[in-house]
Design an enzyme around this catalytic site. Structure first.
Site, PDB file in Angstrom:
ATOM      1  N   ASN A 256       0.810  -1.212   0.000  1.00 17.40           N
ATOM      2  CA  ASN A 256       0.000   0.000   0.000  1.00 17.40           C
ATOM      3  C   ASN A 256       0.847   1.267   0.000  1.00 17.40           C
ATOM      4  O   ASN A 256       0.344   2.364   0.233  1.00 17.40           O
ATOM      5  CB  ASN A 256      -0.947   0.008   1.200  1.00 17.40           C
ATOM      6  CG  ASN A 256      -1.709  -1.286   1.332  1.00 17.40           C
ATOM      7  OD1 ASN A 256      -1.409  -2.098   2.204  1.00 17.40           O
ATOM      8  ND2 ASN A 256      -2.630  -1.534   0.409  1.00 17.40           N
TER       9      ASN A 256
ATOM     10  N   ILE B  20       1.184   6.874   0.168  1.00 17.99           N
ATOM     11  CA  ILE B  20       0.474   5.900   0.976  1.00 17.99           C
ATOM     12  C   ILE B  20      -0.966   5.770   0.520  1.00 17.99           C
ATOM     13  O   ILE B  20      -1.638   6.774   0.280  1.00 17.99           O
ATOM     14  CB  ILE B  20       0.474   6.340   2.463  1.00 17.99           C
ATOM     15  CG1 ILE B  20       1.901   6.640   2.920  1.00 17.99           C
ATOM     16  CG2 ILE B  20      -0.186   5.298   3.342  1.00 17.99           C
ATOM     17  CD1 ILE B  20       1.966   7.434   4.187  1.00 17.99           C
ATOM     18  N   CYS B  21      -1.425   4.540   0.404  1.00 15.73           N
ATOM     19  CA  CYS B  21      -2.829   4.319   0.071  1.00 15.73           C
ATOM     20  C   CYS B  21      -3.585   4.078   1.367  1.00 15.73           C
ATOM     21  O   CYS B  21      -3.540   2.983   1.933  1.00 15.73           O
ATOM     22  CB  CYS B  21      -2.967   3.114  -0.851  1.00 15.73           C
ATOM     23  SG  CYS B  21      -4.667   2.810  -1.314  1.00 15.73           S
ATOM     24  N   LEU B  22      -4.227   5.105   1.855  1.00 13.77           N
ATOM     25  CA  LEU B  22      -4.929   4.994   3.125  1.00 13.77           C
ATOM     26  C   LEU B  22      -6.185   5.850   3.012  1.00 13.77           C
ATOM     27  O   LEU B  22      -6.097   7.043   2.721  1.00 13.77           O
ATOM     28  CB  LEU B  22      -4.007   5.517   4.239  1.00 13.77           C
ATOM     29  CG  LEU B  22      -4.442   5.322   5.681  1.00 13.77           C
ATOM     30  CD1 LEU B  22      -4.566   3.850   6.015  1.00 13.77           C
ATOM     31  CD2 LEU B  22      -3.445   5.983   6.622  1.00 13.77           C
TER      32      LEU B  22
ATOM     33  N   ASP C 281      -5.944  -3.914  -1.841  1.00 15.18           N
ATOM     34  CA  ASP C 281      -6.168  -2.527  -2.246  1.00 15.18           C
ATOM     35  C   ASP C 281      -4.802  -1.884  -2.466  1.00 15.18           C
ATOM     36  O   ASP C 281      -4.365  -1.039  -1.704  1.00 15.18           O
ATOM     37  CB  ASP C 281      -6.956  -1.791  -1.151  1.00 15.18           C
ATOM     38  CG  ASP C 281      -7.264  -0.359  -1.553  1.00 15.18           C
ATOM     39  OD1 ASP C 281      -7.110  -0.032  -2.751  1.00 15.18           O
ATOM     40  OD2 ASP C 281      -7.637   0.423  -0.678  1.00 15.18           O
TER      41      ASP C 281
END
Lengths: 156, 581
Positions: free
Chosen positions: A79, A86-88, A119
């Protein structure tokens, strides 16, 4: 430093007074909206023993819009891409002004404990994670040793 | 518009000539786009194009493999190639004025090359070798290209350190020219800024520290001194470094910056060197006031007679990194962002004039702005980049309004030039003068704003200028009736103080918020309740900006006034569920 909002001053004071375990966040001396962050790799994760440097910036619209955060230490994580982005969700569409610097950093720490290859931000890392989790975790461990080892930080 | 290539571009990466001819390359527009736009790094740009993501990665693998073999084959040819690309980037960068424009091809290719350690080193070495002294955008291009390239790995940094070999005499032969020394300093400064923290600590070896401090000696070329000092300043962003630098400076026989501070003068003879020395003096004074504080030296603001100052640059209406002189009339940017400031005095009617002395000949956008004009320093937006401001850019020879630019007929500005700015609010136009020579009048600004104007300016990296709001004689007063800010402005004594940053921060940290303050802004009393959910703890100002409840995320149907003392006892901050990923 155009009249720093009270919200930011308040959060900064609390971060200094009651730091979060495994996380340091220090405002830049020249820019109170910019924080130098170090997150310790959580135990029992492949990032254990690593110290990860991040930058966190509070944009003009904060807290109505989310802080901007990115890893400055290379990390092997499905992620987080190779630019440190950052994928958050709480940094994107799930942001709420009731969240804080503190909660954001805790979430990032949690993300290190629980990578989510479904994801992904970096597809090849995610692919690796899904097809051979053990090997991916080994790789993450290696990268931690290579780029984030705590006792390596001050050498050279 | 600051460095325009850093703007978000919502289009697919171009299929460039380079990609067609070189299968090993990969489109890096994405990376480059998000890199500069610190953190706005939207994953969304990736989400929409899965295949691009695939291609991106696949290619970068290829790239590394092929790169290694090719670098063995023809290292020299490649070196020339990189040099050519760097110079090409430098030559086209000034033509980049439009957000919709593609970044220059040369720059895209350089990104691709810099994707592996060896390539990154090649690009960096080339930057040191070939960026010339004369080009006003030289240092800015070093900063820009470094910002666009991927982060260096530890190994690349190690190799760079050993290549520079700053302790040995070898440097004298490889990089002996002042411009190359300057480039090394700019490079080190950029890296220190980019890698603030542990990596910046490890980058500041004792060799590099000695190199930088040695180059503060007055016998060096002023431009080298300047950039050594700026590099030290950037290393000092990491507190461990700051301590070491402060100690090293104190160990010098004479504190180098106290010597250099004396170079500052506003009476320059008209040589470029004189203006370079002025830059050095300005930065030395600023460092001593803000960063490397020397015991026994009074702060500049404590020594200054401010009685004649009725208008200044507003140290509370400025983006974070701009440096403002103690008298509030001179400003400088050494950050990689596009820094902006407004003055303290607002004009609503009449005819007004002020002048600016150009100290550096790079990109600045100087003009007029209302309070509605936003300082988006990290996005490269400043004065002239929205509908509430208009600005003159004497480096790229442009007039800026609403982020659009048009060419003007003045020559490029140079240090010592006087920019004159006239605002006629009765007839609604403005005129820019360079050394007394007027351009035709501009009216566009008045379509969105009629009153509430301030003198304002934006600065790209390493740019500096001085404002004259009328407290001293104008050099080229326009031949007509006008008013000056300093005649009409008033400032309280405490408003005239440009506090050093550490003092300002210390002041901020003293304040306490009241118990019933809004849990979002802490500015106002929490007197608003959200319906249906019933959550409280917010003020009206915040509540109207919300669509969903910050605590439960329920749609807000109504906002009602309530007594602050009856609000829910627990502020929502801890209650909110924070789903991960």
């Amino acid at each position: 430093m155009a009249g720093l909002p009270r919200r930011i001053i308040k959060e900064t004071q609390r971060l200094m007074a009651e730091p979060v375990a495994g996380i340091t966040a220090i405002p830049d001396e020249q820019n109170a909206r910019y924080f130098h962050v170090v997150v310790a790799g959580p135990s029992q994760s492949p990032y254990e023993g690593g110290l990860f440097k991040l930058e966190l910036f509070l944009p003009e619209e904060y807290p109505m819009s989310a802080p901007k955060v990115r890893f400055m230490t290379k990390i092997y994580h499905p992620n987080i891409d190779k630019l440190g982005r950052i994928c958050l969700d709480i940094l994107k569409d799930k942001w709420s002004p009731a969240l804080q610097i503190r909660t954001v950093l805790l979430s990032i720490q949690a993300l290190l404990s629980a990578p989510n290859p479904d994801d992904p931000l970096d597809n090849s890392v995610a692919e690796h994670w899904k097809t051979n989790e053990k090997s991916a975790i080994d790789q993450a461990r290696q990268w931690t040793q290579l780029h984030a080892r705590a006792n390596n930080v001050n050498s050279h | 518009m600051g460095a325009c290539v850093c703007k978000d571009k919502n289009q697919d990466p171009p299929i460039t000539q380079a990609e067609e001819s070189d299968s090993s390359s990969h489109a890096s527009t994405n990376r480059q786009r998000d890199q500069n736009n610190f953190g706005s790094s939207s994953t969304t740009s990736f989400d929409t194009s899965d295949n691009r993501r695939h291609r991106h990665h696949h290619r970068s693998h290829n790239n590394q493999r092929q790169h290694h073999s090719s670098s063995r084959r023809s290292r020299d040819a490649e070196k020339e190639d990189v040099d050519r690309l760097v110079l090409e980037t430098l030559s086209v960068i000034r033509t980049l004025v439009d957000n919709a424009q593609e970044p220059p091809l040369a720059m895209l290719i350089l990104h691709k090359i810099a994707d592996c350690d060896q390539g990154w080193l090649n690009v960096v070495k080339s930057l040191i070798r070939v960026i010339p002294m004369e080009d006003p955008l030289g240092p800015a291009v070093i900063a820009l290209l470094l910002d666009e390239c991927p982060l260096p790995t530890k190994d690349a940094l190690l190799e760079l350190k050993s290549h520079l070999n700053l302790a040995e005499m070898e440097l004298a032969q490889t990089y002996c020219k002042p411009c190359q020394k300057r480039n090394i300093c700019v490079l080190l400064g950029c890296l220190a800024e980019k890698l603030a923290g542990p990596h910046s600590i490890s980058l500041l070896t004792s060799d590099i520290l000695t190199f930088l401090i040695q180059h503060l000696k007055p016998e060096n070329h002023p431009v080298v001194i300047l950039h050594s000092m700026v590099a030290l300043e950037k290393f000092a962003q990491t507190s461990e470094n700051k301590l070491r630098i402060t100690q090293a400076l104190q160990h010098c026989d004479v504190h180098p910056m106290t010597l250099l501070e004396g170079w500052y003068t506003r009476d320059n003879d008209n040589t470029p060197l004189s203006y370079s020395r002025r830059e050095v003096g300005f930065c030395a004074g600023w460092c001593l006031d803000n960063l490397f504080i020397k015991e026994g030296r009074p702060f500049s603001y404590e020594q200054l007679d401010r009685s004649h100052l009725n208008v200044m640059l507003n140290s509370n209406d400025v983006s974070e990194y701009l440096k403002i002189s103690a008298d509030g009339l001179e400003a400088r940017c050494d950050a990689s962002s596009f820094e902006s400031v407004r003055c303290t005095f607002q004009v609503d009617s009449g005819v007004w004039y002020y002048e600016v002395t150009i100290v550096t000949d790079g990109v600045m956008q100087i003009g007029w702005a209302t309070k509605d004009s936003k300082f988006l320093n990290h996005d490269g937006c400043g004065i002239g980049d929205d509908e509430f401001s208009m600005a003159y850019d004497g480096c790229r020879q442009l007039i800026w309004y609403h982020a659009q630019s048009e060419l003007h007929t003045h020559p490029c500005w140079k240090p010592g030039d006087i920019l004159g700015l006239l605002l006629d609010l009765e007839n609604q136009y403005l005129i820019f003068y360079l050394n007394g020579d007027p351009l035709p009048s501009y009216k566009q600004l008045f379509t969105h704003a009629r009153t509430g104007f301030f003198a304002a300016a934006s600065f790209m990296s390493f740019q500096q200028c001085e404002f004259n709001f009328g407290e001293k004689q104008f050099r080229y007063p326009p031949p007509r009736a006008f008013k000056t800010f300093n005649q009409y402005g008033r400032l309280l004594p405490e408003e005239k103080i440009v506090l050093p940053r550490h003092q300002k921060m210390a002041l901020m940290n003293q304040f306490v918020v009241s118990e019933d303050a809004c849990t979002l802004c802490f500015d106002n009393i929490a007197d608003t309740q959200l319906l249906d959910c019933g959550h409280r703890g917010f003020c009206e100002v915040c509540a109207i900006q919300l669509e969903k409840c910050p605590i439960c995320r329920k749609e807000i149907l109504e906002r009602v006034r309530c007594h602050s003392d009856t609000r829910s006892p627990t502020p929502g901050l801890v209650l909110l569920q924070t789903p991960v990923v």
